[in-house]
Enzyme design. Structure first.
Site, PDB file in Angstrom:
ATOM      1  N   LYS A 198       0.733  -1.280  -0.241  1.00  0.00           N
ATOM      2  CA  LYS A 198      -0.014  -0.032  -0.043  1.00  0.00           C
ATOM      3  C   LYS A 198       0.844   1.397   0.063  1.00  0.00           C
ATOM      4  O   LYS A 198       0.621   2.211  -0.831  1.00  0.00           O
ATOM      5  CB  LYS A 198      -0.979  -0.052   1.194  1.00  0.00           C
ATOM      6  CG  LYS A 198      -2.045   0.870   1.133  1.00  0.00           C
ATOM      7  CD  LYS A 198      -3.032   0.717   2.337  1.00  0.00           C
ATOM      8  CE  LYS A 198      -3.727  -0.580   2.408  1.00  0.00           C
ATOM      9  NZ  LYS A 198      -4.239  -1.000   3.548  1.00  0.00           N
ATOM     10  N   ARG A 245      -3.159   2.885   8.557  1.00  0.00           N
ATOM     11  CA  ARG A 245      -3.440   1.602   7.870  1.00  0.00           C
ATOM     12  C   ARG A 245      -2.377   0.760   7.861  1.00  0.00           C
ATOM     13  O   ARG A 245      -1.044   1.052   7.560  1.00  0.00           O
ATOM     14  CB  ARG A 245      -4.056   1.848   6.577  1.00  0.00           C
ATOM     15  CG  ARG A 245      -5.192   2.990   6.426  1.00  0.00           C
ATOM     16  CD  ARG A 245      -5.617   3.292   5.119  1.00  0.00           C
ATOM     17  NE  ARG A 245      -6.569   2.271   4.397  1.00  0.00           N
ATOM     18  CZ  ARG A 245      -7.029   2.422   3.200  1.00  0.00           C
ATOM     19  NH1 ARG A 245      -6.635   3.686   2.490  1.00  0.00           N
ATOM     20  NH2 ARG A 245      -7.815   1.596   2.779  1.00  0.00           N
ATOM     21  N   GLY A 247      -5.889 -10.982   7.092  1.00  0.00           N
ATOM     22  CA  GLY A 247      -6.112 -11.512   8.534  1.00  0.00           C
ATOM     23  C   GLY A 247      -5.664 -10.241   9.734  1.00  0.00           C
ATOM     24  O   GLY A 247      -5.695 -10.440  10.587  1.00  0.00           O
ATOM     25  N   MET A 293      -4.912  -6.285  11.104  1.00  0.00           N
ATOM     26  CA  MET A 293      -5.573  -4.971  11.188  1.00  0.00           C
ATOM     27  C   MET A 293      -5.548  -4.160   9.889  1.00  0.00           C
ATOM     28  O   MET A 293      -4.481  -4.100   9.338  1.00  0.00           O
ATOM     29  CB  MET A 293      -4.980  -4.084  12.402  1.00  0.00           C
ATOM     30  CG  MET A 293      -5.804  -2.966  12.868  1.00  0.00           C
ATOM     31  SD  MET A 293      -4.818  -1.677  13.580  1.00  0.00           S
ATOM     32  CE  MET A 293      -4.589  -0.440  12.154  1.00  0.00           C
ATOM     33  N   ARG A 308      -3.982  -0.973  -6.407  1.00  0.00           N
ATOM     34  CA  ARG A 308      -3.112  -2.003  -6.575  1.00  0.00           C
ATOM     35  C   ARG A 308      -3.735  -2.957  -7.724  1.00  0.00           C
ATOM     36  O   ARG A 308      -4.824  -2.651  -8.100  1.00  0.00           O
ATOM     37  CB  ARG A 308      -3.333  -3.025  -5.266  1.00  0.00           C
ATOM     38  CG  ARG A 308      -5.014  -3.346  -5.045  1.00  0.00           C
ATOM     39  CD  ARG A 308      -4.906  -4.000  -3.462  1.00  0.00           C
ATOM     40  NE  ARG A 308      -6.439  -4.184  -3.256  1.00  0.00           N
ATOM     41  CZ  ARG A 308      -7.059  -4.455  -2.085  1.00  0.00           C
ATOM     42  NH1 ARG A 308      -6.203  -4.692  -1.029  1.00  0.00           N
ATOM     43  NH2 ARG A 308      -8.355  -4.625  -1.872  1.00  0.00           N
ATOM     44  N   HIS A 346      -8.715 -45.181  -3.282  1.00  0.00           N
ATOM     45  CA  HIS A 346      -9.334 -45.758  -4.526  1.00  0.00           C
ATOM     46  C   HIS A 346      -9.899 -44.639  -5.159  1.00  0.00           C
ATOM     47  O   HIS A 346      -9.958 -44.677  -6.579  1.00  0.00           O
ATOM     48  CB  HIS A 346      -9.796 -46.908  -4.070  1.00  0.00           C
ATOM     49  CG  HIS A 346     -10.366 -47.870  -5.334  1.00  0.00           C
ATOM     50  ND1 HIS A 346     -11.663 -47.758  -5.723  1.00  0.00           N
ATOM     51  CD2 HIS A 346      -9.558 -48.401  -6.165  1.00  0.00           C
ATOM     52  CE1 HIS A 346     -11.800 -48.271  -6.565  1.00  0.00           C
ATOM     53  NE2 HIS A 346     -10.765 -48.888  -6.945  1.00  0.00           N
ATOM     54  N   SER A 384      10.881 -42.181 -18.251  1.00  0.00           N
ATOM     55  CA  SER A 384       9.776 -41.236 -17.731  1.00  0.00           C
ATOM     56  C   SER A 384       9.834 -41.212 -16.309  1.00  0.00           C
ATOM     57  O   SER A 384       9.788 -42.238 -15.746  1.00  0.00           O
ATOM     58  CB  SER A 384       8.530 -42.211 -18.446  1.00  0.00           C
ATOM     59  OG  SER A 384       7.368 -41.401 -17.830  1.00  0.00           O
ATOM     60  N   CYS A 391       5.808 -38.114 -15.963  1.00  0.00           N
ATOM     61  CA  CYS A 391       4.626 -38.388 -15.928  1.00  0.00           C
ATOM     62  C   CYS A 391       3.788 -38.217 -14.611  1.00  0.00           C
ATOM     63  O   CYS A 391       2.719 -38.936 -14.660  1.00  0.00           O
ATOM     64  CB  CYS A 391       4.276 -39.702 -16.882  1.00  0.00           C
ATOM     65  SG  CYS A 391       4.937 -41.072 -15.973  1.00  0.00           S
ATOM     66  N   TYR A 446       9.549 -33.662 -22.124  1.00  0.00           N
ATOM     67  CA  TYR A 446       8.290 -33.613 -22.127  1.00  0.00           C
ATOM     68  C   TYR A 446       7.555 -33.592 -20.814  1.00  0.00           C
ATOM     69  O   TYR A 446       8.444 -34.010 -19.859  1.00  0.00           O
ATOM     70  CB  TYR A 446       7.473 -34.477 -23.089  1.00  0.00           C
ATOM     71  CG  TYR A 446       7.507 -35.719 -22.518  1.00  0.00           C
ATOM     72  CD1 TYR A 446       6.683 -36.476 -21.763  1.00  0.00           C
ATOM     73  CD2 TYR A 446       8.731 -36.714 -22.724  1.00  0.00           C
ATOM     74  CE1 TYR A 446       6.471 -37.757 -21.278  1.00  0.00           C
ATOM     75  CE2 TYR A 446       8.814 -38.086 -22.183  1.00  0.00           C
ATOM     76  CZ  TYR A 446       7.638 -38.559 -21.433  1.00  0.00           C
ATOM     77  OH  TYR A 446       8.023 -39.876 -21.128  1.00  0.00           O
TER      78      TYR A 446
END
Lengths: 892, 892
Positions: free
Chosen positions: A24, A94, A103, A105, A338, A454, A770, A838, A858
């Site tokens: 800020k 502020r 969270g 002030m 912002r 599962h 892989s 993978c 990849y």
């Protein structure tokens, strides 16, 4: 103790000083420098906050002195004096941390008022009503956030006052009303806190500063930081700014605007405002704020001024802005700006339009996309407006949303599905025997089991929404009911699952369809131009292959053949194969499975015409295809009376087999190639099915690029043994001509640490590696994912013993080291070795960054994550240049 | 095809040509060169054997030619001709592989006889009885080993003949008897094989050579090679030697001697001989051979000749020899010599006496010891003479032997033990609840579970014999009986267990006590002078610590604190701690455990006065201290009637806890430091107990060197977090002065691959690394030891997919790579880092060699293996010099 300067006037700072001034403060400084109308003020630095904590929580004399000096300068600029009864300077205080932190002030307005200065303000403005309005607001805010008195004490008093005055709106309260309230509020402070409301304005200021500092360590802020991985040692800045009054009359007001629409991305001001009001009135909900579009007609001058400021800020910050403003007697002031939060759809449109407007280059626009937000877009979601009764919240195990009629039984699910009803299957937990129910359902709900249970694994594999481990649900499958927090839902009732949030909702909530916008396609096009990593997909059936190809997948990186065996017509054959007492019986079961596998492979080869299809041979331990021992024991024990002797014999034999297959640590047991080597007939069948499918497709002119992948290799001999069988069968089944036409590859998963350590030997027999990062993470850490997540892993992440959950974000230090080591050693021996990832990490941004840097060819991820991976791969290429991957240079 | 020379006359070879000539051929050549009386002959090389296989199993013309040439030269030397009816040359044909291989064809004698030459031999010797005796022997041996006819066909005929002649001994059969038998034997050959006995002597020779070659690949030989890890591609040589006849009359004979006694090591000839006999008569058992000591009186000249040859050969080979000899008409011939097999005790004595005699240096003597044979010496064994009824054979899970009265119940075992009875506890399997029964027993027997089952691990830890997984046993614990192969044993009956062989024997078999001979102590002294590796011990209680120190342990390398909790008075407290619902309840249970742990530690510190004691904090998952879920369910279900509501409630609560602690893969679950971090009060109690014990011992002037070891570290933060607590508690509990006196260390197990990979970070917080090679092997291979051994691992080793079982012999390529990597990285950061191995590999010779080469400082093994490790460490130092470990340079 802070060494240097601890207080900066706005004009001394800039946006670059965010670490010191907080978000800020840095933006207020930046706007001030840009000549925008910002009420003057100053910022106490985050370093001052940290030394405040070092000193055990007291303001140093040095800081007090610097603050007083800054205040003096502010008094000069404003021609007002802090605490003066004649020309009182009022300020807001502020908090302002580096990352936005709800969270903490937030704000105290009108600081500097006391019983004397309020009269001065009244006299000065000729508006006692305004002055006392400000004063009562200050006391309530100060009482709440500094003295720690709950807000409702003040609200009750205000409501009582309005009732006794017979008015409904705050703005109708007369000056004497506010005056009375001020007295009552002071009394509340005196009785409900250890300290009275301070009349000394400097004491007010010091207490407010200390409260901002202290709020950095309140428990809400700590939790927020933990969840959002914000370091604890940043501290917060404090912004002290001269007041602009939106509550000074009907030509005053306050509001919030976004420079573009944060839901759609449309390039028009979006926001709300309220005349004759101060900050918190807009959100308090007593008066309904007006849409900013209303301002255009009603106050065109102000609107034009805002629009011009908005454009100026957007160009300055090269991003969509979220701006707080106040109008005091017709004059516009900016209190904050912002980068505006936006949803995925808006983000894409804004990015594309910024590029069109010349504000950003394509690469810059790509860098702005948060890949994980694409998940929102690419799965069904809920129409949030329609969500009412949330029954329970479980683990968000598989993305997407679904609504359907509830059943507790897989057979019923299958039956209803055949009848055309949408079904949601709810079970305490699922087993392979429920698989036809899962297939038939829109979504799956379980009361037990984690993200790798599962149900979760199967649902993710099928791309169906799943909420699991919903422990507050009591499912009574026999009774046909399900209950949570006193609400009972019956079989046949409608429920809705949100796999993204884990919510279970009563009723049929309308769904929002996934959106593939033109903007997304345009950005994906840009991504493809820069990225070096190929993006493949994990797909186990032709449908998923088609979906993935539509999302831009360049082939299948992982086809898990075991998923094919879970289909309801196949599972019994698979079970017969496992239970076979003789080789002959096993072979005849395998002969039944062969054409099924073959047709799956053919389907996938056709969908992926011209692209590689990587088929992993059977991986899981055999007991996963059988019912659990506990289940069988229950069936045997429970229904002793109702069973024939034959059924009991069958159950007993099954139980014996299940017990024989039992393993203490199935994760490290007889699975993968260990199974394929000890029972070669299973892999033989799969290999035969692959090459028969290849032969069929070649006949039809399909360009087939099969890649056979051996799972769980730990020693080169495992691979060389199996490769020998594969090469032999290929020659035998394809014949010379087709063998030439089909340049099949044989490679291995690298998922056992030993495989990575001995990659040099293994690469001599492999066409590709892989990296199975799920298992590799399990074994490198020695964590069983099933056990760790529920037990110690969350504790570790909370306590910062681990920087991240390594199953979500690849551990580059340990697991990544093995990947780098193995891919370097492998390529040294075999320069044409193809390498990729993978595991589930293939769909995670930072893990994709790692893959790029490690020079892999990849990544492979689920179909719906392919777009995400394309963008992340592009971002990696932009961030790290071309040193990394060079996958696109490889032949397909 | 073999390129070079394929046939060597004995005088052309030497002992160094063993690979080419086989063991037997090389030694025959060596003896020939040394001028010893060896009948002349030649050797066909192993390379010729391999090319025979390459050519698909036929003798090349080249080989036939070379053989014929060699035969020609032999004829010249002997002045005889092969196949000549007047002066027939007869030869023996014997196999001779590089390693001794009982599975192969061994010997054919008298080759060269046929219907004509036999008459020539009769005429030449004037002894037709001798000639036909030779001939019938040849046909039977040839028929058996070349034509494949089972031996009993010939034996039956021989017995029939003797019956019909009314004689008992072969030597009483007259010439016409042998003549008749020759006819009958030829008939057997003709009828029972595809070929008749060949009259062409060259055909005899070629067929015999092919039979020797072929026997390399018969199934017995293959199995033998697999078991003994002999490469398949060595091939066998063939030795063709002119005959010396021990059956030529009463002044001829044959025998076998050892140059020293192979059971005791005494330096006197040992062996047997038989006059007027040929080779196989000695072992056939028809006539009882005479002890060689009898020869001393009866034939002092021959004895003196033998003694002189024995001494010459011993000096030549510098090892105890096993010699075959034949006496033909008073002249001594040597047919074979080789290093003699001996038991461990004899090996030690022979080694020491060779050094005294100046035949060997100390280092050479040390190199000759096979460390694993020391296991025989250092555990109780059976008096094998007394073994009669073997009831069953299970897995040899823990070395040693024990006899006692059988019980099936841990409580009874404890009761009987209190009454002074020796007890053997037999259970289907053991659980932590049986631990007091195990403690009270002489040995443990289970019908289920492998080498790492609970019973096996606990028994090994306690140094008690254990036979487990004895699946042929049917244990009926309720009925109080146990049955196998029809024999029923009842509770209270005596049985004997042999943990070395896995035998379960009915009755009270006398035991042989372990022997620590003066020779062993002398050799261990030599070993200590050369070895570089320290040898520590794994010990969990003061008694084991004392035993190990007596065996030369230089401290405790691993004290598993969990074993202390299994004692019957402690387990309930441990369970109460686990089941505690509140922090307060947990703390009060821990307060009860604290003094128990403290007294254990004190006891061990006192035993190890002046030596380091490495204490590992709690490692196993908590559920190991609780009964199994199946057990509890059974108790709940089975005895529903007999239980009070309170008991049921208690059982239900226990079951709930057991279920909550259940893990899919406990090996990779919440154990080790993961447990210690999530429930810090447990480790705090242990740390407090350690430092309280340290303080007590310091008061008494004991030199305490505690080393606290954190198990299962995978990330540096785990270690730094716990080290912080330890350092804090040490300062608090010891105070400044004692803190100075007690240079405690804090280190970590390296048993998770990630710990090895990130050793650089971890070493910054560690004083030592102890490689837990059991777990490191499990995780690096991804093998659950419990599951792998019974399922795929034996298949892998049999099929040579793996060179060894990596749980027995350290996998240097993968696991070893991690060890080398971690110890190098660790020392780079922390040059004073102490490194060692404390898995079961610490007692395995080749693994100890690896540790030496990898430059580790120590190995730690079970107390009874300490001597073995001292010798293996010395052997490593001799083999690899001083480049490796430098542990002894370190301070204690």
């Amino acid at each position: 103790m802070a060494k240097g300067k601890q207080v900066y006037a706005f004009h001394e700072g800039s946006a670059k000083m965010k670490a010191l001034l907080g978000g800020k403060g840095a933006n207020l400084a930046e706007m001030t420098r840009a000549g925008l109308p910002v009420p003057p003020g100053f910022t106490i630095t985050t370093e001052a906050c940290l030394s405040y904590f070092e000193q055990g929580g007291s303001l140093s004399e040095a800081l007090k002195q610097e603050t007083a000096d800054a205040l003096k300068k502010l008094e000069l600029v404003k021609s007002q004096q802090f605490g003066s009864p004649t020309a009182p300077l009022l300020v807001s205080v502020r908090s302002g941390s580096v990352a936005s932190m709800p969270g903490m002030m937030d704000t105290i307005l009108n600081l500097g008022l006391n019983d004397e200065t309020v009269m001065g303000l009244a006299a000065l403005t000729g508006n006692p009503r305004f002055a006392y309005d400000c004063y009562r607001r200050l006391i309530a805010m100060f009482g709440n956030v500094v003295l720690g008195i709950e807000g409702h004490h003040f609200e009750q008093r205000l409501n009582k006052l309005k009732n006794s005055l017979g008015v409904r709106l705050d703005q109708d309260v007369p000056d004497y009303g506010w005056q009375r309230l001020v007295g009552e509020f002071k009394a509340i402070c005196a009785s409900r806190s250890e300290r009275a409301f301070p009349q000394d304005v400097h004491e007010q200021l010091h207490m407010a500063i200390e409260a901002v500092f202290g709020s950095w360590n309140n428990s809400r802020a700590q939790i927020y930081r933990r969840i959002n991985r914000i370091p604890d040692d940043q501290g917060t800045a404090v912004n002290i700014q001269s007041m602009a009054f939106g509550n000074r009359g009907t030509d005053s007001g306050t509001g919030v605007i976004f420079t573009r629409n944060p839901s759609t991305g449309e390039a028009r001001l979006y926001g709300e405002y309220l005349m004759n009001a101060q900050g918190e009135d807009v959100v308090a909900g007593v008066r309904t704020p007006l849409s900013i579009s209303a301002m255009e007609g009603e106050q065109p001058g102000l609107y034009a001024q805002l629009a011009s400021v908005a454009q100026q800020l957007e160009r300055h910050y090269r991003d969509m802005q979220d701006i707080e403003f106040t109008v005091e007697t017709g004059k516009l002031y900016l209190l904050q700006t912002r980068n505006g939060k936006r949803n995925a759809k808006a983000a894409l449109r804004i990015a594309v339009e910024f590029v069109r407007e010349g504000l950003l280059t394509r690469n810059e626009a790509l860098e702005r996309i948060e890949p994980s937000h694409l998940d929102q877009l690419l799965h069904r979601g809920l129409d949030e407006q329609a969500v009412q009764a949330v029954l329970a919240v479980g683990l968000p195990a598989s993305l997407g949303a679904a609504a359907g009629q509830l059943t507790f039984d897989a057979d019923t699910a299958a039956q209803w599905h055949r009848e055309g009803l949408p079904v949601i299957l709810a079970r305490p937990e699922t087993t392979p025997e429920d698989i036809h129910g899962v297939l038939a359902s829109e979504g799956v709900l379980t009361s037990r089991g984690g993200m790798t249970s599962h149900a979760a694994v199967v649902a993710r594999g099928m791309g169906k929404p799943c909420v699991c481990g919903c422990e507050s649900l009591r499912i009574d499958a026999k009774g046909g009911t399900m209950e949570a927090s006193g609400i009972v839902v019956r079989e046949g009732d409608w429920i809705t699952l949100d796999g993204a949030s884990g919510r279970v909702i009563v009723g049929n909530v309308p769904l929002r369809e996934p959106e593939t916008s033109a903007e997304l396609l345009e950005i994906l096009g840009w991504a493809d131009e820069v990225r070096k990593l190929r993006v493949m997909t994990n797909a186990d059936n032709p449908h998923d292959a088609r979906v993935a190809r539509a999302f831009g997948a360049e082939g299948i990186g992982l086809c898990r053949t075991e998923h094919m065996f879970f289909a309801p017509d196949r599972l019994p054959v698979m079970q017969a194969m496992i239970l076979a007492e003789t080789d002959a019986a096993r072979r005849s079961a395998l002969e039944l499975l062969l054409p099924m596998q073959q047709s799956d492979f053919e389907g996938m080869f056709r969908e992926m015409d011209g692209l590689p299809v990587t088929i992993r041979l059977l991986d899981p331990p055999l007991h996963e295809f059988l019912p659990s021992a506990a289940d069988l024991q229950q069936r045997l024990a429970g229904a002793a009376s109702g069973q024939s002797a034959g059924e009991r014999r069958e159950l007993t034999a099954l139980l014996r087999k299940v017990n024989a297959l039992h393993e203490s640590n199935p994760m490290l047991g007889q699975r993968g190639c260990r199974l394929g080597i000890v029972f070669p007939e299973i892999y033989d069948m799969q290999i035969e099915a692959i090459f028969r499918a290849v032969a069929e497709c070649l006949e039809d002119g399909v360009a087939v690029l099969p890649e056979i992948m051996i799972p769980l290799v730990g020693h080169v001999n495992e691979l060389s043994f199996l490769r020998g069988r594969i090469d032999g069968m290929a020659a035998q089944l394809l014949g010379e001509e087709k063998l030439k036409a089909c340049r099949y590859k044989v490679g291995t998963m690298i998922e056992v640490p030993r495989a990575a350590l001995t990659a040099r030997q293994i690469a001599a027999h492999a066409d590709f590696f892989s990296f199975g990062t799920n298992d590799l993470t399990q074994m490198t850490f020695g964590y069983s994912r099933d056990d760790a997540e529920g037990k110690f892993l969350s504790h570790y992440v909370d306590q910062k013993l681990l920087p991240e959950n390594p199953f979500q974000v690849l551990d580059t230090e340990g697991v990544g080291q093995l990947i780098e080591l193995a891919s370097a050693a492998g390529r040294a021996v075999n320069p044409r070795l193809k390498t990729g990832v993978c595991g589930e990490h293939g769909g995670d941004k930072s893990s994709i960054f790692f893959c790029h840097q490690a020079g892999l060819d990849y990544v492979s991820c689920s179909p719906y994550r392919v777009p995400l991976a394309r963008i992340a791969a592009a971002q990696a290429a932009i961030a790290f240049g071309n040193e990394g991957a060079d996958g696109l240079k490889l032949e397909a």
